[in-house]
Design an enzyme around this catalytic site. Structure first.
Site, PDB file in Angstrom:
ATOM      1  N   GLY A  47      37.789  31.841  35.267  1.00 41.51           N
ATOM      2  CA  GLY A  47      38.557  31.050  36.207  1.00 41.51           C
ATOM      3  C   GLY A  47      37.982  30.925  37.595  1.00 41.51           C
ATOM      4  O   GLY A  47      38.166  29.904  38.251  1.00 41.51           O
ATOM      5  N   GLU A 102      38.531  35.982  42.943  1.00 38.92           N
ATOM      6  CA  GLU A 102      39.501  35.785  41.861  1.00 38.92           C
ATOM      7  C   GLU A 102      40.118  34.397  41.972  1.00 38.92           C
ATOM      8  O   GLU A 102      40.281  33.873  43.085  1.00 38.92           O
ATOM      9  CB  GLU A 102      40.573  36.884  41.988  1.00 38.92           C
ATOM     10  N   ASP A 103      40.454  33.809  40.847  1.00 41.28           N
ATOM     11  CA  ASP A 103      41.092  32.497  40.880  1.00 41.28           C
ATOM     12  C   ASP A 103      42.561  32.603  41.273  1.00 41.28           C
ATOM     13  O   ASP A 103      43.036  31.868  42.127  1.00 41.28           O
ATOM     14  CB  ASP A 103      40.930  31.749  39.551  1.00 41.28           C
ATOM     15  N   ASP A 106      48.489  36.785  39.820  1.00 38.61           N
ATOM     16  CA  ASP A 106      49.742  36.438  39.156  1.00 38.61           C
ATOM     17  C   ASP A 106      50.656  37.656  39.168  1.00 38.61           C
ATOM     18  O   ASP A 106      51.306  37.935  40.155  1.00 38.61           O
ATOM     19  CB  ASP A 106      49.425  35.944  37.741  1.00 38.61           C
ATOM     20  N   ASP A 162      42.701  27.412  33.529  1.00 38.04           N
ATOM     21  CA  ASP A 162      42.801  26.693  32.261  1.00 38.04           C
ATOM     22  C   ASP A 162      44.110  26.938  31.538  1.00 38.04           C
ATOM     23  O   ASP A 162      44.882  27.834  31.880  1.00 38.04           O
ATOM     24  CB  ASP A 162      41.658  27.108  31.342  1.00 38.04           C
ATOM     25  N   ARG A 168      39.823  23.195  33.182  1.00 35.92           N
ATOM     26  CA  ARG A 168      39.068  23.889  34.235  1.00 35.92           C
ATOM     27  C   ARG A 168      38.333  22.913  35.152  1.00 35.92           C
ATOM     28  O   ARG A 168      38.093  23.209  36.315  1.00 35.92           O
ATOM     29  CB  ARG A 168      38.051  24.860  33.632  1.00 35.92           C
TER      30      ARG A 168
END
Length: 184
Positions: A47, A102-103, A106, A162, A168
């Site tokens: 990611g 990091e994408d 969460d 994704d 993506r």
């Protein structure tokens, strides 16, 4: 005619221009922090590839790069809670200044696991840069030094993120249409 890659997008949450502007700001902050040092950017695959590529190009100091892959999602839209390292670093980070790229943060579980692993390897220091951080009441508190955008607790795609390996390559962050999830 809409782009084929955008089929399944409910709505754009963060535009390409907004992302690029924020990346420039984060890059300037990192340039000031590291100044004469050469940090190691550790991209969390898959990611963070798009974000890390743009971030390192926006930085004006020399950097080194490496990658790790961790998984807690599989093809699901929520974390399984089980984190595993799929690809480890190709070098030692002992004594290095590390920036984890990091994408999305969460639940915080994956990042916390990754940081625990990396801190045991004795780097000089670690900073965490994440493009996105979800506002979730049940997430754990985890180190996140630079956040691009705080977002609502919705499943997002695009700009490296994704759903089942798709989306993506969208140049923006979008909300996934619920019909896509229910159809799989």
């Amino acid at each position: 005619m809409p782009e084929r890659r955008a089929k399944g997008v409910s709505r754009v949450l963060i535009s390409e221009n907004e992302i690029q502007q924020r990346i420039g700001e984060i890059a300037s902050e990192l340039d000031a922090i590291y100044d004469a040092d050469v940090p190691l950017l550790v991209g969390v695959l898959n990611g963070a590839v798009v974000f890390m590529s743009d971030l390192m190009r926006a930085m004006t100091i020399p950097v080194q790069i490496d990658f790790m892959a961790v998984s807690s999602y599989g093809d699901a839209t929520s974390s399984t809670g089980v984190v595993q390292i799929v690809k480890d670093l190709s070098r030692s980070i002992e004594g290095l200044r590390v920036i984890v790229v990091e994408d999305i943060v969460d639940s915080g579980l994956t990042l916390q696991y990754l940081l625990d692993v990396l801190y045991r390897r004795n780097p000089e220091d670690i900073r965490v840069v994440a493009l996105l951080k979800k506002s979730k009441p049940d997430s754990i508190v985890v180190q996140a030094d630079h956040i691009g955008f705080d977002i609502p607790d919705e499943f997002v795609i695009g700009y490296g993120l994704d759903y089942a390996g798709k989306y993506r390559n969208l140049p923006y962050v979008a909300i996934l249409d619920e019909s896509v999830v229910s159809a799989t």
